[in-house]
Design a protein around this motif. Structure first.
Motif, PDB file in Angstrom:
ATOM      1  N   LYS A   6       1.310  -1.325   0.353  1.00  0.00           N
ATOM      2  CA  LYS A   6       0.145  -0.091   0.176  1.00  0.00           C
ATOM      3  C   LYS A   6       0.644   0.943  -0.142  1.00  0.00           C
ATOM      4  CE  LYS A   6      -3.792  -1.924   1.795  1.00  0.00           C
ATOM      5  NZ  LYS A   6      -5.253  -1.758   3.098  1.00  0.00           N
ATOM      6  N   ILE A   7       1.965   1.428  -1.163  1.00  0.00           N
ATOM      7  CA  ILE A   7       2.723   2.290  -1.200  1.00  0.00           C
ATOM      8  C   ILE A   7       2.702   2.401  -2.302  1.00  0.00           C
ATOM      9  CG2 ILE A   7       4.395   1.220   0.714  1.00  0.00           C
ATOM     10  CD1 ILE A   7       6.710   0.713  -1.307  1.00  0.00           C
ATOM     11  N   LYS A   8       3.019   4.035  -2.499  1.00  0.00           N
ATOM     12  CA  LYS A   8       3.310   4.363  -4.285  1.00  0.00           C
ATOM     13  C   LYS A   8       4.792   4.712  -4.757  1.00  0.00           C
ATOM     14  CE  LYS A   8      -1.379   6.511  -4.604  1.00  0.00           C
ATOM     15  NZ  LYS A   8      -1.858   7.880  -4.384  1.00  0.00           N
ATOM     16  N   ILE A   9       5.034   4.528  -5.272  1.00  0.00           N
ATOM     17  CA  ILE A   9       6.783   4.716  -5.963  1.00  0.00           C
ATOM     18  C   ILE A   9       6.671   5.807  -6.674  1.00  0.00           C
ATOM     19  CG2 ILE A   9       8.619   3.614  -6.513  1.00  0.00           C
ATOM     20  CD1 ILE A   9       7.685   0.770  -6.257  1.00  0.00           C
ATOM     21  N   PHE A  10       7.512   6.711  -6.099  1.00  0.00           N
ATOM     22  CA  PHE A  10       7.430   7.929  -6.894  1.00  0.00           C
ATOM     23  C   PHE A  10       8.819   8.049  -7.925  1.00  0.00           C
ATOM     24  CE2 PHE A  10       4.156   8.604  -5.623  1.00  0.00           C
ATOM     25  CZ  PHE A  10       3.083  10.189  -5.596  1.00  0.00           C
ATOM     26  N   ALA A  11       9.608   8.061  -8.964  1.00  0.00           N
ATOM     27  CA  ALA A  11      10.631   8.471  -9.738  1.00  0.00           C
ATOM     28  C   ALA A  11      11.317   9.320  -9.060  1.00  0.00           C
ATOM     29  CB  ALA A  11      11.143   7.720 -10.787  1.00  0.00           C
ATOM     30  N   ASP A  12      12.254  10.098  -8.860  1.00  0.00           N
ATOM     31  CA  ASP A  12      12.974  10.758  -8.485  1.00  0.00           C
ATOM     32  C   ASP A  12      14.345  11.256  -9.514  1.00  0.00           C
ATOM     33  OD1 ASP A  12      13.932  13.962  -7.447  1.00  0.00           O
ATOM     34  OD2 ASP A  12      14.638  12.432  -5.562  1.00  0.00           O
ATOM     35  N   GLY A  13      14.536  12.358 -10.526  1.00  0.00           N
ATOM     36  CA  GLY A  13      15.265  12.564 -11.372  1.00  0.00           C
ATOM     37  C   GLY A  13      15.541  13.484 -12.404  1.00  0.00           C
ATOM     38  N   ALA A  14      16.028  13.120 -13.495  1.00  0.00           N
ATOM     39  CA  ALA A  14      15.639  14.729 -14.422  1.00  0.00           C
ATOM     40  C   ALA A  14      16.358  13.931 -15.830  1.00  0.00           C
ATOM     41  CB  ALA A  14      16.622  15.992 -13.442  1.00  0.00           C
ATOM     42  N   ASP A  15      16.578  12.823 -15.761  1.00  0.00           N
ATOM     43  CA  ASP A  15      16.996  12.478 -17.179  1.00  0.00           C
ATOM     44  C   ASP A  15      15.533  12.047 -18.326  1.00  0.00           C
ATOM     45  OD1 ASP A  15      19.328  11.553 -19.036  1.00  0.00           O
ATOM     46  OD2 ASP A  15      18.044   9.929 -18.764  1.00  0.00           O
ATOM     47  N   ILE A  16      16.035  12.332 -19.124  1.00  0.00           N
ATOM     48  CA  ILE A  16      14.290  12.515 -19.347  1.00  0.00           C
ATOM     49  C   ILE A  16      14.076  11.375 -20.569  1.00  0.00           C
ATOM     50  CG2 ILE A  16      13.211  13.077 -22.229  1.00  0.00           C
ATOM     51  CD1 ILE A  16      12.393  14.910 -19.748  1.00  0.00           C
ATOM     52  N   SER A  17      15.490  10.137 -20.967  1.00  0.00           N
ATOM     53  CA  SER A  17      15.285   9.323 -21.617  1.00  0.00           C
ATOM     54  C   SER A  17      15.020   8.226 -19.961  1.00  0.00           C
ATOM     55  CB  SER A  17      16.435   8.656 -22.036  1.00  0.00           C
ATOM     56  OG  SER A  17      17.153   8.540 -21.011  1.00  0.00           O
ATOM     57  N   SER A  18      15.189   8.176 -19.177  1.00  0.00           N
ATOM     58  CA  SER A  18      14.775   7.260 -17.579  1.00  0.00           C
ATOM     59  C   SER A  18      13.370   7.493 -17.650  1.00  0.00           C
ATOM     60  CB  SER A  18      15.694   7.606 -16.201  1.00  0.00           C
ATOM     61  OG  SER A  18      17.368   7.867 -17.024  1.00  0.00           O
ATOM     62  N   LYS A  20      11.304   9.168 -19.616  1.00  0.00           N
ATOM     63  CA  LYS A  20      10.094   7.840 -20.434  1.00  0.00           C
ATOM     64  C   LYS A  20       9.866   6.439 -20.502  1.00  0.00           C
ATOM     65  CE  LYS A  20       9.563   7.967 -25.662  1.00  0.00           C
ATOM     66  NZ  LYS A  20      10.371   8.419 -27.017  1.00  0.00           N
ATOM     67  N   LYS A  21      11.373   5.567 -20.110  1.00  0.00           N
ATOM     68  CA  LYS A  21      10.913   4.443 -19.643  1.00  0.00           C
ATOM     69  C   LYS A  21      11.110   3.637 -18.514  1.00  0.00           C
ATOM     70  CE  LYS A  21      16.283   3.484 -21.532  1.00  0.00           C
ATOM     71  NZ  LYS A  21      17.154   3.725 -21.411  1.00  0.00           N
ATOM     72  N   LEU A  22      10.703   4.800 -17.391  1.00  0.00           N
ATOM     73  CA  LEU A  22      10.217   4.704 -16.317  1.00  0.00           C
ATOM     74  C   LEU A  22       8.675   4.584 -15.923  1.00  0.00           C
ATOM     75  CD1 LEU A  22      12.980   5.871 -13.694  1.00  0.00           C
ATOM     76  CD2 LEU A  22      11.874   3.353 -13.921  1.00  0.00           C
ATOM     77  N   PHE A  53       9.031  17.213 -20.037  1.00  0.00           N
ATOM     78  CA  PHE A  53       8.298  16.481 -18.795  1.00  0.00           C
ATOM     79  C   PHE A  53       6.989  16.177 -19.174  1.00  0.00           C
ATOM     80  CE2 PHE A  53      10.869  15.067 -14.011  1.00  0.00           C
ATOM     81  CZ  PHE A  53       9.500  14.381 -14.256  1.00  0.00           C
ATOM     82  N   LEU A  54       5.853  17.476 -18.680  1.00  0.00           N
ATOM     83  CA  LEU A  54       4.813  17.371 -19.094  1.00  0.00           C
ATOM     84  C   LEU A  54       4.111  16.743 -20.093  1.00  0.00           C
ATOM     85  CD1 LEU A  54       4.170  20.993 -16.665  1.00  0.00           C
ATOM     86  CD2 LEU A  54       4.011  18.331 -16.000  1.00  0.00           C
ATOM     87  N   LYS A  55       5.032  17.330 -21.507  1.00  0.00           N
ATOM     88  CA  LYS A  55       4.286  16.450 -22.447  1.00  0.00           C
ATOM     89  C   LYS A  55       4.966  15.196 -22.628  1.00  0.00           C
ATOM     90  CE  LYS A  55       4.610  19.360 -26.451  1.00  0.00           C
ATOM     91  NZ  LYS A  55       5.172  20.022 -27.376  1.00  0.00           N
ATOM     92  N   LEU A  56       6.035  15.027 -22.336  1.00  0.00           N
ATOM     93  CA  LEU A  56       6.141  13.407 -21.629  1.00  0.00           C
ATOM     94  C   LEU A  56       5.071  12.549 -21.533  1.00  0.00           C
ATOM     95  CD1 LEU A  56       7.775  11.349 -22.591  1.00  0.00           C
ATOM     96  CD2 LEU A  56       9.180  11.754 -20.648  1.00  0.00           C
ATOM     97  N   VAL A  57       4.966  13.161 -18.951  1.00  0.00           N
ATOM     98  CA  VAL A  57       3.973  12.564 -18.796  1.00  0.00           C
ATOM     99  C   VAL A  57       2.821  13.029 -18.496  1.00  0.00           C
ATOM    100  CG1 VAL A  57       4.088  11.957 -15.916  1.00  0.00           C
ATOM    101  CG2 VAL A  57       5.991  11.543 -17.715  1.00  0.00           C
ATOM    102  N   LYS A  58       2.100  12.604 -18.643  1.00  0.00           N
ATOM    103  CA  LYS A  58       0.625  13.283 -19.080  1.00  0.00           C
ATOM    104  C   LYS A  58      -0.176  12.722 -17.553  1.00  0.00           C
ATOM    105  CE  LYS A  58       0.536  13.981 -23.588  1.00  0.00           C
ATOM    106  NZ  LYS A  58       0.101  15.168 -24.057  1.00  0.00           N
ATOM    107  N   ASN A  59      -0.432  11.115 -17.191  1.00  0.00           N
ATOM    108  CA  ASN A  59      -1.311  10.533 -16.557  1.00  0.00           C
ATOM    109  C   ASN A  59      -0.667  10.167 -15.423  1.00  0.00           C
ATOM    110  OD1 ASN A  59      -3.392  10.522 -18.370  1.00  0.00           O
ATOM    111  ND2 ASN A  59      -2.436   8.656 -19.528  1.00  0.00           N
TER     112      ASN A  59
END
Length: 79
Positions: A6-18, A20-22, A53-59
């Motif tokens: 019952k946890i949420k995992i948030f990825a922390d970073g600033a590499d666009i290719s990573s 995109k994969k995550l 970033f916002l264009k890539l991650v929409k949901n």
């Protein structure tokens, strides 16, 4: 297996290719980034990066930190 927790995992970073994969991973609930990570990733234009970033991650939620530590400057940077 991750759904059992019952946890949420948030990825922390600033590499666009990573990012995109995550973003395609169902177990990643969202993303966070900050000025230090952006600098380390070579980001020069923070506004352009944020829009990419916002264009890539929409949901999924994204948290962008600001540079300032006083409320007026925080508001200005957030806009």
């Amino acid at each position: 297996m991750v759904k059992k927790f019952k946890i949420k995992i948030f990825a922390d970073g600033a590499d666009i290719s990573s990012i995109k994969k995550l973003n395609s991973k169902r177990y990643i609930s969202g993303f966070t980034t900050n000025p230090s990570l952006m600098k380390k990733a070579g980001v020069k234009d923070y506004k352009k990066f944020a829009f990419s970033f916002l264009k890539l991650v929409k949901n999924k939620p994204i948290s962008f930190e600001v540079f300032a530590d006083n409320l007026d400057l925080m508001k200005k940077q957030a806009r």
